[in-house]
Write an enzyme that holds these catalytic residues in place. Structure first.
Site, PDB file in Angstrom:
ATOM      1  N   TYR A   1     -12.740  18.783   6.470  1.00  0.00           N
ATOM      2  CA  TYR A   1     -13.911  19.413   5.871  1.00  0.00           C
ATOM      3  C   TYR A   1     -15.006  18.362   5.699  1.00  0.00           C
ATOM      4  O   TYR A   1     -14.869  17.424   4.901  1.00  0.00           O
ATOM      5  CB  TYR A   1     -13.589  20.032   4.517  1.00  0.00           C
ATOM      6  CG  TYR A   1     -12.519  21.090   4.530  1.00  0.00           C
ATOM      7  CD1 TYR A   1     -12.168  21.780   5.687  1.00  0.00           C
ATOM      8  CD2 TYR A   1     -11.832  21.417   3.361  1.00  0.00           C
ATOM      9  CE1 TYR A   1     -11.186  22.755   5.684  1.00  0.00           C
ATOM     10  CE2 TYR A   1     -10.848  22.399   3.342  1.00  0.00           C
ATOM     11  CZ  TYR A   1     -10.529  23.051   4.506  1.00  0.00           C
ATOM     12  OH  TYR A   1      -9.546  24.013   4.490  1.00  0.00           O
TER      13      TYR A   1
ATOM     14  N   HIS B   1      -2.104  21.141   8.239  1.00  0.00           N
ATOM     15  CA  HIS B   1      -3.179  22.134   8.358  1.00  0.00           C
ATOM     16  C   HIS B   1      -2.925  23.112   9.502  1.00  0.00           C
ATOM     17  O   HIS B   1      -3.188  24.313   9.379  1.00  0.00           O
ATOM     18  CB  HIS B   1      -4.505  21.405   8.572  1.00  0.00           C
ATOM     19  CG  HIS B   1      -5.701  22.143   8.118  1.00  0.00           C
ATOM     20  ND1 HIS B   1      -6.912  21.547   7.892  1.00  0.00           N
ATOM     21  CD2 HIS B   1      -5.906  23.449   7.841  1.00  0.00           C
ATOM     22  CE1 HIS B   1      -7.805  22.440   7.500  1.00  0.00           C
ATOM     23  NE2 HIS B   1      -7.215  23.613   7.465  1.00  0.00           N
TER      24      HIS B   1
ATOM     25  N   SER C   1      -9.728  32.292   1.930  1.00  0.00           N
ATOM     26  CA  SER C   1     -10.686  33.346   2.309  1.00  0.00           C
ATOM     27  C   SER C   1     -10.323  34.717   1.744  1.00  0.00           C
ATOM     28  O   SER C   1     -10.362  35.723   2.451  1.00  0.00           O
ATOM     29  CB  SER C   1     -10.821  33.439   3.839  1.00  0.00           C
ATOM     30  OG  SER C   1     -11.416  32.283   4.359  1.00  0.00           O
ATOM     31  N   PRO C   2      -9.971  34.804   0.445  1.00  0.00           N
ATOM     32  CA  PRO C   2      -9.660  36.113  -0.130  1.00  0.00           C
ATOM     33  C   PRO C   2     -10.878  37.029  -0.186  1.00  0.00           C
ATOM     34  O   PRO C   2     -10.726  38.241  -0.375  1.00  0.00           O
ATOM     35  CB  PRO C   2      -9.165  35.764  -1.535  1.00  0.00           C
ATOM     36  CG  PRO C   2      -9.857  34.486  -1.874  1.00  0.00           C
ATOM     37  CD  PRO C   2      -9.916  33.729  -0.576  1.00  0.00           C
ATOM     38  N   LEU C   3     -12.063  36.454   0.021  1.00  0.00           N
ATOM     39  CA  LEU C   3     -13.297  37.245   0.030  1.00  0.00           C
ATOM     40  C   LEU C   3     -13.803  37.481   1.451  1.00  0.00           C
ATOM     41  O   LEU C   3     -14.962  37.854   1.657  1.00  0.00           O
ATOM     42  CB  LEU C   3     -14.378  36.547  -0.800  1.00  0.00           C
ATOM     43  CG  LEU C   3     -14.037  36.363  -2.286  1.00  0.00           C
ATOM     44  CD1 LEU C   3     -15.119  35.563  -2.995  1.00  0.00           C
ATOM     45  CD2 LEU C   3     -13.829  37.701  -2.963  1.00  0.00           C
ATOM     46  N   GLY C   4     -12.926  37.281   2.425  1.00  0.00           N
ATOM     47  CA  GLY C   4     -13.318  37.552   3.804  1.00  0.00           C
ATOM     48  C   GLY C   4     -14.524  36.746   4.253  1.00  0.00           C
ATOM     49  O   GLY C   4     -15.416  37.275   4.910  1.00  0.00           O
ATOM     50  N   ARG C   5     -14.535  35.446   3.878  1.00  0.00           N
ATOM     51  CA  ARG C   5     -15.659  34.553   4.204  1.00  0.00           C
ATOM     52  C   ARG C   5     -16.984  35.120   3.690  1.00  0.00           C
ATOM     53  O   ARG C   5     -18.025  34.981   4.313  1.00  0.00           O
ATOM     54  CB  ARG C   5     -15.715  34.289   5.707  1.00  0.00           C
ATOM     55  CG  ARG C   5     -14.480  33.549   6.217  1.00  0.00           C
ATOM     56  CD  ARG C   5     -14.498  33.311   7.717  1.00  0.00           C
ATOM     57  NE  ARG C   5     -13.344  32.516   8.091  1.00  0.00           N
ATOM     58  CZ  ARG C   5     -12.109  33.000   8.286  1.00  0.00           C
ATOM     59  NH1 ARG C   5     -11.910  34.297   8.148  1.00  0.00           N
ATOM     60  NH2 ARG C   5     -11.097  32.230   8.598  1.00  0.00           N
ATOM     61  N   GLY C   6     -16.894  35.776   2.540  1.00  0.00           N
ATOM     62  CA  GLY C   6     -18.094  36.306   1.896  1.00  0.00           C
ATOM     63  C   GLY C   6     -18.403  37.741   2.240  1.00  0.00           C
ATOM     64  O   GLY C   6     -19.204  38.393   1.552  1.00  0.00           O
ATOM     65  N   PHE C   7     -17.791  38.280   3.297  1.00  0.00           N
ATOM     66  CA  PHE C   7     -18.103  39.650   3.707  1.00  0.00           C
ATOM     67  C   PHE C   7     -17.710  40.646   2.626  1.00  0.00           C
ATOM     68  O   PHE C   7     -18.428  41.622   2.362  1.00  0.00           O
ATOM     69  CB  PHE C   7     -17.355  39.978   5.009  1.00  0.00           C
ATOM     70  CG  PHE C   7     -18.125  40.883   5.934  1.00  0.00           C
ATOM     71  CD1 PHE C   7     -18.451  40.483   7.221  1.00  0.00           C
ATOM     72  CD2 PHE C   7     -18.536  42.147   5.532  1.00  0.00           C
ATOM     73  CE1 PHE C   7     -19.169  41.302   8.082  1.00  0.00           C
ATOM     74  CE2 PHE C   7     -19.248  42.979   6.378  1.00  0.00           C
ATOM     75  CZ  PHE C   7     -19.574  42.554   7.663  1.00  0.00           C
TER      76      PHE C   7
END
Length: 328
Positions: free
Chosen positions: A56, A124, A203-209
């Site tokens: 990262y 990873h 990514s529990p928020l779907g990368r913000g989607f």
């Protein structure tokens, strides 16, 4: 924040963690000052699990996290990862899980994080050129040396998980898991539970989607890597957004915002699952933390799964060239 046992080897973590990736890479402009404030606020609000990786920002994110926790190390379950090799100024990525590289990568991470041990050290991605027993064997030596406390893997299949666990107990499997990415359900999650391995959901928020905050691709900054994510592509965006809009209305009827409902859904899937939503903004951090107080009923969980129907989601979760690095 509720503290739970993560895995069966003794590690304990807050129910929700903080993904730090976007503070340094992939999601547009950086603001290290605000990012450090977010980390400090997270720790004050009871989040203990901070998640980073050496790739990262090509080391920058580990340095940022190390700086932020310098006087707060005893409050942190510090998780980082090795295996994906990037060079500054280049887009190419390689996977290296050789025993020699495992030790080299760990030493570099310890230095950047300004610590003498890593609480949870992940592979990873699996290196197809190296047997998992060799990689985990080298990781186990780091545990014996006191440089690492617990071991984790990321994005591997059930067979690899079993083989790794036979070499040294695996504490956590990190994989993408959300309302619209449920690939882990079935054999992989069943194997985790059989072996006593926690699931860390990135990514529990779907990368913000799934936050409902995006209305079009124009909302993304110029340097945002989601421009290249298939689910954000023009031909898929509106179909996916229609489901999110229905979810937004349902969340409002429940008295919450979509992001909170999305995280609460992950939490409702099991006490052994630890979502690590990422953010670099204080407002979003505090919104996400409130999800820990939401207890969805079985009926509400099923309703959400019907709204975000994985069979109707358009696009792969990664570009095709990256999909061949998961589920190995």
């Amino acid at each position: 924040m509720n503290i739970r046992e993560m895995g069966k080897q003794g590690l304990k973590s807050s129910r929700i963690g903080l993904g730090c990736m976007g503070m340094s890479d992939f999601y547009g402009e950086r603001n290290d000052v605000e990012s450090i404030k977010v980390i400090h606020e997270a720790l004050e609000k009871g989040i203990t699990l901070l998640d980073t990786a050496d790739m990262y920002g090509i080391g920058d994110n580990e340095e940022l996290v190390g700086k932020a926790i310098k006087a707060k190390r005893n409050k942190v379950v510090l998780a980082t990862k090795f295996a994906i090799v990037r060079q500054k100024g280049e887009t190419a990525r390689n996977i290296n899980c050789s025993p020699e590289y495992v030790k080299q990568a760990c030493e570099a991470s310890l230095k950047r994080l300004n610590t003498d041990n890593i609480d949870l050290y992940y592979m990873h991605r699996k290196d197809p050129k190296v047997e998992i027993e060799e990689t985990v064997g080298a990781m186990a030596e780091l545990v014996k040396e006191g440089k690492v406390r617990y071991l984790g893997l990321s994005e591997v299949n059930a067979q690899t998980l079993r083989r790794a666990h036979a070499v040294h107990p695996i504490t956590a499997l990190q994989t993408e898991y959300s309302l619209w990415t449920r690939d882990v359900e079935g054999e992989i999650l069943d194997t985790c539970r059989e072996l006593g391995i926690a699931l860390v959901a990135y990514s529990p928020l779907g990368r913000g989607f799934l936050t409902g905050a995006l209305t079009s691709k124009d909302d993304l900054a110029g340097g945002d890597y989601r421009h290249f994510n298939p689910r954000f592509a023009e031909e898929n965006f509106q179909t996916n957004m229609a489901m999110v809009e229905e979810m937004r209305i349902y969340a409002k009827n429940l008295g919450h915002i979509p992001a909170q409902i999305a995280i609460a859904w992950v939490l409702a899937k099991g006490d052994d699952i630890f979502p690590i939503p990422g953010t670099k903004r204080l407002k979003y951090l505090n919104d996400n933390i409130k999800a820990a107080d939401i207890k969805l009923t079985k009926e509400q969980v099923e309703k959400l799964e019907n709204i975000i129907d994985t069979k109707k989601v358009k696009g792969l979760r990664y570009p095709a060239e990256f999909m061949n690095t998961v589920d190995l």
